[in-house]
Design an enzyme around this catalytic site. Structure first.
Site, short mmCIF file in Angstrom:
data_model
loop_
_atom_site.label_atom_id
_atom_site.label_comp_id
_atom_site.label_asym_id
_atom_site.label_seq_id
_atom_site.Cartn_x
_atom_site.Cartn_y
_atom_site.Cartn_z
N CYS A 35 0.67 -0.96 -0.44
CA CYS A 35 -0.25 0.07 -0.03
C CYS A 35 0.84 1.12 0.29
CB CYS A 35 -0.92 -0.27 1.37
SG CYS A 35 -2.70 -0.81 0.78
N ASN A 136 0.00 -15.88 -6.94
CA ASN A 136 -0.95 -16.32 -6.48
C ASN A 136 -1.44 -15.38 -5.74
OD1 ASN A 136 1.36 -18.46 -6.84
ND2 ASN A 136 2.76 -17.80 -5.15
N HIS A 147 -2.59 -7.80 -0.83
CA HIS A 147 -2.45 -6.65 -1.58
C HIS A 147 -2.50 -7.60 -3.28
CE1 HIS A 147 -1.83 -2.21 -2.62
NE2 HIS A 147 -2.24 -2.66 -3.90
N HIS A 149 -1.08 -8.29 -6.76
CA HIS A 149 -0.09 -8.65 -7.25
C HIS A 149 0.02 -9.49 -8.15
CE1 HIS A 149 0.80 -10.10 -3.57
NE2 HIS A 149 2.14 -10.57 -4.36
ZN LIG Z 1 -2.37 -2.94 1.12
#
Ligand SMILES: [Zn+2]
Ligand SMILES: [Zn+2]
Ligand SMILES: [Zn+2]
Length: 327
Positions: A35, A136, A147, A149
């Protein structure tokens, strides 16, 4: 120590990266390292407040550019691959909750372009012979950070599962003169029973011999060996269909479905893979029901036989019905 050992019996690989042992567990959302800074007390790995897609080296890499020597000597029986590799992280956006299905279409498209850039860049390095882009998704899908990705591994040789696909494709060409994946795309599209969604350039199907519950393969209709070989409209097409499948996944059980996504493209060694490499994406969910995970058990681990309680045709039907419910 960072070494890949090759099983003398099965040819399978095992990668040992023991510095990853101290890797942190999943941090709570308020301590997310992906973040923007200032949103939590955890130090962010991305020192910017506004960003679109960000790529950086994995802080806990399985493959590195300058690995320490292997802790064990190679012998005629036991092969050890100790060569350089790469490991990168692609954070989709600054939004902690924006998964691929929640991002606007042009942003998903942009992520595909970034994948393509990284494939080219890492693939151009002499030490990288195969670039695997994967995601994953959520803890059961192997994620340590929620988050959204993707990760990219640059392997120093062609990994066994990919090698198996390329060999199968070559054998099919020798037998029939046609690419195996091209044939599968045509056959599935015409048959329709295992089709989840279609677009002009791609078809998303539950594979004939699916291993994972609601497994889906997104296949290019045209023979293209990698993301680079896709035309501009085809990439837009892929973004749209991929987002549609991921939407069906989340709507299936009314929860964000954990999965592993693997992008299969041509190896990046010096050989010519034009004929035998056919671009596709494999999606492997790890959830059987809203509260039960698929685990590798006796038959899977002991015999290599995946056991499912749902046939691929039924899984495709349920995913299609989920999409219709939304329309
Ligand atoms: Zn995050
Ligand atoms: Zn093909
Ligand atoms: Zn594949």
């Amino acid at each position: 120590v960072n070494e890949i050992r090759i099983d003398p019996v099965t040819g399978e690989w095992a990668l040992f990266a023991d510095h990853r042992y101290d890797r942190p567990d999943i941090p709570p959302p308020e301590f997310c390292p992906f973040c923007p800074p200032g949103t939590g007390s955890y130090p962010s790995e991305i020192p910017r407040t506004v960003y679109d897609v960000v790529v950086f080296d994995n802080q806990f890499p399985s493959l590195v550019a300058a690995p320490a020597p292997p802790g064990i000597a190679e012998s005629d029986l036991y092969r050890v691959l100790w060569r350089r590799g790469a490991a990168e992280v692609v954070v989709y956006s600054a939004d902690h909750t924006a998964t691929l299905r929640h991002l606007p279409l042009e942003r998903v498209r942009h992520i595909l372009d970034v994948w393509c850039d990284r494939y080219l860049e890492l693939g151009s390095r002499t030490e990288v012979e195969y670039v695997l882009i994967f995601e994953n998704r959520r803890a059961p899908g192997g994620a340590t950070i929620e988050h959204p990705h993707a990760q990219i591994y640059g392997y120093p040789a062609i990994p066994p599962r990919v090698r198996q696909e390329l060999d199968a494709c070559r054998a099919h060409i020798d037998r029939t003169g046609a690419c195996l994946y091209c044939d599968i795309a045509v056959r599935e599209s015409a048959d329709g029973v295992r089709v989840v969604g279609e677009s002009p350039g791609f078809v998303a199907v539950v594979p004939f011999c699916a291993r994972w519950p609601f497994e889906v393969h997104v296949l290019a209709r045209r023979h293209a060996r990698d993301l680079v070989g896709l035309t501009d409209p085809e990439r837009g097409d892929l973004a749209e269909l991929l987002r549609r499948v991921l939407t069906a996944y989340d709507d299936l059980f009314g929860m964000p479905l954990p999965y592993v996504m693997a992008v299969h493209q041509a190896p990046t060694d010096s050989q010519d893979w034009e004929a035998v490499s056919h671009f596709h994406i494999e999606l492997m969910p790890t959830q059987r029901t809203p509260d039960r995970h698929k685990v590798m058990a006796g038959s899977e681990l002991g015999a290599g036989v995946f056991v499912s309680e749902m046939r691929p045709e039924e899984a495709a039907k349920r995913l299609r019905a989920t999409l219709i419910r939304r329309d």
